[in-house]
Scaffold this active site. Structure first.
Site, PDB file in Angstrom:
ATOM      1  N   ASP A  23      -8.334   4.976  -3.008  1.00 11.79           N
ATOM      2  CA  ASP A  23      -8.228   3.776  -3.863  1.00 11.79           C
ATOM      3  C   ASP A  23      -8.429   4.017  -5.361  1.00 11.79           C
ATOM      4  OD1 ASP A  23      -7.969   2.710  -1.362  1.00 11.79           O
ATOM      5  OD2 ASP A  23      -9.741   1.429  -1.441  1.00 11.79           O
ATOM      6  N   LYS A 128      -3.864  -0.019   2.736  1.00 14.05           N
ATOM      7  CA  LYS A 128      -4.884  -0.451   3.701  1.00 14.05           C
ATOM      8  C   LYS A 128      -5.405  -1.839   3.347  1.00 14.05           C
ATOM      9  CE  LYS A 128      -8.868   2.012   1.636  1.00 14.05           C
ATOM     10  NZ  LYS A 128      -9.581   0.826   1.189  1.00 14.05           N
ATOM     11  N   CYS A 161     -15.400   1.503  -0.009  1.00 15.06           N
ATOM     12  CA  CYS A 161     -14.264   2.059   0.746  1.00 15.06           C
ATOM     13  C   CYS A 161     -14.455   3.525   1.117  1.00 15.06           C
ATOM     14  CB  CYS A 161     -12.983   1.867  -0.046  1.00 15.06           C
ATOM     15  SG  CYS A 161     -12.530   0.123  -0.160  1.00 15.06           S
TER      16      CYS A 161
END
Ligand code: TIU
Length: 228
Positions: A23, A128, A161
């Site tokens: 990310d 995701k 995450c």
């Protein structure tokens, strides 16, 4: 061959190693995105960019697989639980239009990977909907298809995450090394706690180590192979 790491050296396999970059998106790292909307100082995350770049370049150089993820939702938000959209008091919610396009929506300018870490056309980017990279994604199928067993994990944010992904990977049998200076959080104390909790109890979730240790061990293993 092992990578110097905590709580003890990380065994480097002869095959089956991949780099995971979680990310590293404008939504978390630049003003006007999701991280900013949640009230965070997004500039804090930029310090790791050179280390993630160095790892990305090394994995490219040695022909090792790299998987990047992006957290984001379909334009109709059908994959976004209402609980996720409604949480908190921000005036800008997931799906709302912000200065970089719709917040945390796949394909929007602000949802993309920062230019410094842009993937090459043949590198896999996994969208995701959740915090973990295994939940509702194709990641595990990719890893299995390529015989990946060992993951070098980087990205943001450490306790959200990144940690969720490392725990998901550990439960699936992957040997995970979290790179301390290639992961960052909006909360330094949460980053520190995450590093300590994943490597506690003799590596209950896995290992932690530094970029330089990964790079120098990869050089020993793969530059030597190239020289022969
Ligand atoms: N808010 C926060 O710290 N993180 C996230 O929402 N997503 C990721 O960690 N990528």
């Amino acid at each position: 061959m092992t990578i110097p790491a905590n709580p003890y050296p990380y065994p480097l396999p002869s095959t089956g190693l991949a780099l995971i970059i979680i990310d590293m998106q404008r939504d978390f790292i630049e003003p006007g995105g999701f991280g900013d909307a949640l009230g965070n100082d997004v500039g804090l995350l930029r310090s790791i960019i050179p280390n993630v770049q160095a790892l990305q370049q090394a994995f490219r150089r040695y022909g090792l697989p790299i998987f990047q993820t992006v957290e984001g939702h379909l334009p109709d938000l059908s994959d976004c639980p209402p609980s996720k959209r409604d949480r908190g008091s921000s005036s800008l919610k997931i799906g709302d239009r912000g200065p970089m396009g719709r917040i945390l929506v796949l394909g929007e300018p602000g949802n993309g990977i920062i230019p410094e870490l842009a993937p090459l056309p043949d590198e896999v980017v996994i969208p995701k909907p959740g915090k973990g990279a295994f939940y509702a994604t194709e990641l595990e199928a990719y890893l299995k298809a390529q015989g990946i067993t060992h993951l070098i994990i980087t990205g943001v944010t450490t306790e959200v995450c990144v940690q969720t992904t490392m725990r998901e990977a550990n439960d699936r049998g992957y040997e995970c090394l979290l790179v301390e200076d290639a992961t960052e959080s909006y909360f330094p104390e949460f980053k520190q706690a995450t590093l300590e909790m994943v490597r506690a109890q003799d590596g209950i979730i896995g290992w932690t180590g530094f970029t330089e240790a990964v790079l120098s061990t990869l050089a020993l293993q793969y530059d030597a192979a190239v020289a022969v």
